[in-house]
Design a protein around this motif. Structure first.
Motif, PDB file in Angstrom:
ATOM      1  N   ASN A  67       2.388   1.624  -3.417  1.00 44.15           N
ATOM      2  CA  ASN A  67       1.146   2.013  -4.381  1.00 44.15           C
ATOM      3  C   ASN A  67       1.028   3.638  -4.366  1.00 44.15           C
ATOM      4  O   ASN A  67       0.559   4.129  -5.369  1.00 44.15           O
ATOM      5  CB  ASN A  67      -0.141   1.260  -3.673  1.00 44.15           C
ATOM      6  CG  ASN A  67      -1.157   1.268  -5.147  1.00 44.15           C
ATOM      7  OD1 ASN A  67      -0.628   1.243  -6.216  1.00 44.15           O
ATOM      8  ND2 ASN A  67      -2.504   1.493  -4.791  1.00 44.15           N
ATOM      9  N   ILE A  68       1.189   4.183  -3.219  1.00 44.29           N
ATOM     10  CA  ILE A  68       0.804   5.555  -3.051  1.00 44.29           C
ATOM     11  C   ILE A  68       2.160   6.174  -3.608  1.00 44.29           C
ATOM     12  O   ILE A  68       1.870   7.328  -4.472  1.00 44.29           O
ATOM     13  CB  ILE A  68       0.817   5.904  -1.526  1.00 44.29           C
ATOM     14  CG1 ILE A  68      -0.377   5.314  -0.883  1.00 44.29           C
ATOM     15  CG2 ILE A  68       0.932   7.493  -1.246  1.00 44.29           C
ATOM     16  CD1 ILE A  68      -0.448   5.428   0.740  1.00 44.29           C
ATOM     17  N   TYR A  69       3.266   5.758  -3.105  1.00 45.11           N
ATOM     18  CA  TYR A  69       4.610   6.641  -3.973  1.00 45.11           C
ATOM     19  C   TYR A  69       5.102   6.457  -5.175  1.00 45.11           C
ATOM     20  O   TYR A  69       5.941   7.220  -5.586  1.00 45.11           O
ATOM     21  CB  TYR A  69       5.714   6.463  -2.837  1.00 45.11           C
ATOM     22  CG  TYR A  69       5.389   6.919  -1.339  1.00 45.11           C
ATOM     23  CD1 TYR A  69       4.772   8.094  -1.139  1.00 45.11           C
ATOM     24  CD2 TYR A  69       5.434   5.844  -0.151  1.00 45.11           C
ATOM     25  CE1 TYR A  69       4.256   8.672   0.129  1.00 45.11           C
ATOM     26  CE2 TYR A  69       4.975   6.437   0.951  1.00 45.11           C
ATOM     27  CZ  TYR A  69       4.509   7.621   1.120  1.00 45.11           C
ATOM     28  OH  TYR A  69       4.301   7.841   2.530  1.00 45.11           O
ATOM     29  N   LYS A 104       5.863  -0.647  -9.343  1.00 46.56           N
ATOM     30  CA  LYS A 104       5.583  -1.309  -8.111  1.00 46.56           C
ATOM     31  C   LYS A 104       5.854  -2.826  -7.852  1.00 46.56           C
ATOM     32  O   LYS A 104       6.251  -3.077  -6.957  1.00 46.56           O
ATOM     33  CB  LYS A 104       4.079  -0.945  -8.092  1.00 46.56           C
ATOM     34  CG  LYS A 104       3.690   0.470  -8.185  1.00 46.56           C
ATOM     35  CD  LYS A 104       2.145   0.559  -8.189  1.00 46.56           C
ATOM     36  CE  LYS A 104       1.638   2.001  -8.368  1.00 46.56           C
ATOM     37  NZ  LYS A 104       0.144   2.100  -8.508  1.00 46.56           N
ATOM     38  N   SER A 132      -7.212  -5.153  -7.548  1.00 40.33           N
ATOM     39  CA  SER A 132      -7.812  -3.587  -7.981  1.00 40.33           C
ATOM     40  C   SER A 132      -7.801  -3.488  -9.760  1.00 40.33           C
ATOM     41  O   SER A 132      -8.036  -2.509 -10.097  1.00 40.33           O
ATOM     42  CB  SER A 132      -7.117  -2.674  -7.502  1.00 40.33           C
ATOM     43  OG  SER A 132      -5.644  -2.772  -7.665  1.00 40.33           O
ATOM     44  N   GLN A 138       3.237   1.033 -12.961  1.00 42.89           N
ATOM     45  CA  GLN A 138       2.553   0.020 -12.453  1.00 42.89           C
ATOM     46  C   GLN A 138       3.779  -1.175 -12.227  1.00 42.89           C
ATOM     47  O   GLN A 138       4.050  -2.013 -11.293  1.00 42.89           O
ATOM     48  CB  GLN A 138       1.272  -0.695 -13.270  1.00 42.89           C
ATOM     49  CG  GLN A 138       0.752  -1.882 -12.668  1.00 42.89           C
ATOM     50  CD  GLN A 138       0.421  -1.682 -11.325  1.00 42.89           C
ATOM     51  OE1 GLN A 138      -0.281  -0.655 -10.850  1.00 42.89           O
ATOM     52  NE2 GLN A 138       0.215  -2.838 -10.688  1.00 42.89           N
ATOM     53  N   GLN A 141      -5.084  -3.964 -11.784  1.00 45.15           N
ATOM     54  CA  GLN A 141      -3.874  -3.092 -12.079  1.00 45.15           C
ATOM     55  C   GLN A 141      -2.957  -4.000 -12.488  1.00 45.15           C
ATOM     56  O   GLN A 141      -1.774  -3.657 -13.168  1.00 45.15           O
ATOM     57  CB  GLN A 141      -3.622  -2.319 -11.113  1.00 45.15           C
ATOM     58  CG  GLN A 141      -4.579  -1.289 -10.370  1.00 45.15           C
ATOM     59  CD  GLN A 141      -3.764  -0.421  -9.400  1.00 45.15           C
ATOM     60  OE1 GLN A 141      -2.870  -0.775  -8.650  1.00 45.15           O
ATOM     61  NE2 GLN A 141      -4.419   0.458  -8.855  1.00 45.15           N
ATOM     62  N   PRO A 153       0.796  -1.127   0.011  1.00 44.30           N
ATOM     63  CA  PRO A 153       0.048   0.060  -0.157  1.00 44.30           C
ATOM     64  C   PRO A 153       0.970   1.332  -0.146  1.00 44.30           C
ATOM     65  O   PRO A 153       0.514   2.284  -0.733  1.00 44.30           O
ATOM     66  CB  PRO A 153      -0.839  -0.095   1.248  1.00 44.30           C
ATOM     67  CG  PRO A 153      -1.026  -1.419   1.367  1.00 44.30           C
ATOM     68  CD  PRO A 153       0.392  -2.231   1.016  1.00 44.30           C
ATOM     69  N   LEU A 154       2.070   1.166   0.727  1.00 44.28           N
ATOM     70  CA  LEU A 154       2.913   2.496   0.670  1.00 44.28           C
ATOM     71  C   LEU A 154       3.325   2.581  -0.724  1.00 44.28           C
ATOM     72  O   LEU A 154       3.618   3.668  -1.126  1.00 44.28           O
ATOM     73  CB  LEU A 154       4.008   2.284   1.581  1.00 44.28           C
ATOM     74  CG  LEU A 154       3.495   2.404   3.202  1.00 44.28           C
ATOM     75  CD1 LEU A 154       4.639   2.126   4.049  1.00 44.28           C
ATOM     76  CD2 LEU A 154       2.746   3.638   3.534  1.00 44.28           C
ATOM     77  N   ASN A 188       4.044   5.598  -8.910  1.00 41.75           N
ATOM     78  CA  ASN A 188       3.174   5.690  -9.940  1.00 41.75           C
ATOM     79  C   ASN A 188       3.162   4.810 -11.010  1.00 41.75           C
ATOM     80  O   ASN A 188       2.086   4.253 -11.446  1.00 41.75           O
ATOM     81  CB  ASN A 188       3.288   7.048 -11.032  1.00 41.75           C
ATOM     82  CG  ASN A 188       2.733   8.179  -9.960  1.00 41.75           C
ATOM     83  OD1 ASN A 188       2.130   7.976  -8.752  1.00 41.75           O
ATOM     84  ND2 ASN A 188       3.570   9.391 -10.083  1.00 41.75           N
TER      85      ASN A 188
END
Length: 283
Positions: free
Chosen positions: A134-136, A143, A223, A140, A225, A131-132, A138
């Motif tokens: 995913n926030i910081y 990530k 989600s 995919q 993605q 989750p962190l 962009n």
């Protein structure tokens, strides 16, 4: 027959018995797992038939193979995506892990300063970190790559560091007595001595990089993605398409087996002429 000839006959018979035993063991090493696998697949098929289990709960093996054939385009495209994340993360783990291990070997202060952070990354569940990320982050792919790298990084780092620090002190003293610099000692002594440890960590990291890629895809695929095999599994689960789900699982398992076998072969080829572990395997 003299005593010497009698002993020679007994030794020849013992040698022949030993060679037969080795030949049987070589055959059994492959034949027994194959036989058990065939029996397990047959038993799986019979369970479905005897209990009349519908295919959306537990498909028969032939139905899974048929789905693997029919959906080959979709599944193998997803497999290529998963493999890209797996091998890129493994490459980054090797570069980062070996590089940081060399720094650790050159300076105890660097090791004491940064090794605890590596442990923190290792013991923190990736599903808690994502989750962190995913926030910081962009992108995919970045990530997923970062998640898989975090999982694969520590075995390379810890094993290589252990190997670099396990060099015989007498050999290190010999290098210093002959005026070798720290980098000469590293290149000609410590890195070769650490090679078996590094290759052991590489085999572990190879499987973990695949696991990390799949877990990251699961979290991202929930989600919508991701486009790897994990997202195909999630999609198949939502649609109760059990044959496709099993087909994707089989592809992941076979991929893990192939990665382990390839890395084991690389380890054997590198070590076979000089390291005791590989020499024993050849004997």
């Amino acid at each position: 027959m003299t005593g010497t000839e009698s002993r020679a006959v007994r030794l020849d018979a013992e040698e022949a018995r030993r060679l037969r035993q080795q030949r049987v063991e070589r055959i059994g090493r492959w034949l027994l797992p194959l036989a058990i696998m065939i029996a397990a697949i047959w038993f799986w098929d019979r369970i479905c038939v005897w209990n009349e289990i519908p295919k959306y709960i537990l498909p028969r093996p032939l139905e899974v193979l048929q789905t693997l054939h029919d959906d080959a385009g979709l599944l193998f495209t997803s497999l290529l995506f998963t493999l890209k994340i797996t091998f890129l993360s493994l490459l980054l783990a090797v570069v980062g892990g070996v590089g940081l291990s060399v720094l650790f070997a050159q300076s105890k202060w660097v090791e004491m300063s940064f090794f605890p952070f590596a442990i923190v990354l290792q013991v923190t569940p990736i599903v808690a970190i994502f989750p962190l990320i995913n926030i910081y982050v962009n992108n995919q792919t970045a990530k997923l790559l970062l998640c898989a790298w975090i999982v694969a990084f520590f075995p390379i780092l810890s094993n290589t560091t252990l190997g670099l620090n396990s060099v015989d002190r007498n050999l290190r003293d010999l290098f210093r007595l002959n005026g070798a610099s720290r980098w000469q000692e590293l290149w000609h002594l410590r890195l070769p001595a650490a090679m078996p440890y590094f290759l052991g960590g590489l085999k572990i990291a190879g499987g973990l990089s695949l696991i990390g890629a799949v877990v990251a895809e699961f979290v991202a695929g929930a989600s919508g993605q991701a486009s790897g095999l994990a997202s195909r599994i999630i999609e198949a689960g939502y649609r109760l398409n059990a044959p496709r789900l099993f087909a994707a699982l089989i592809l992941i398992s076979l991929t893990g087996i192939v990665i382990f076998l390839v890395l084991s072969l690389i380890s054997h080829l590198v070590l076979r002429r000089w390291h005791e572990s590989a020499l024993k395997q050849e004997g």
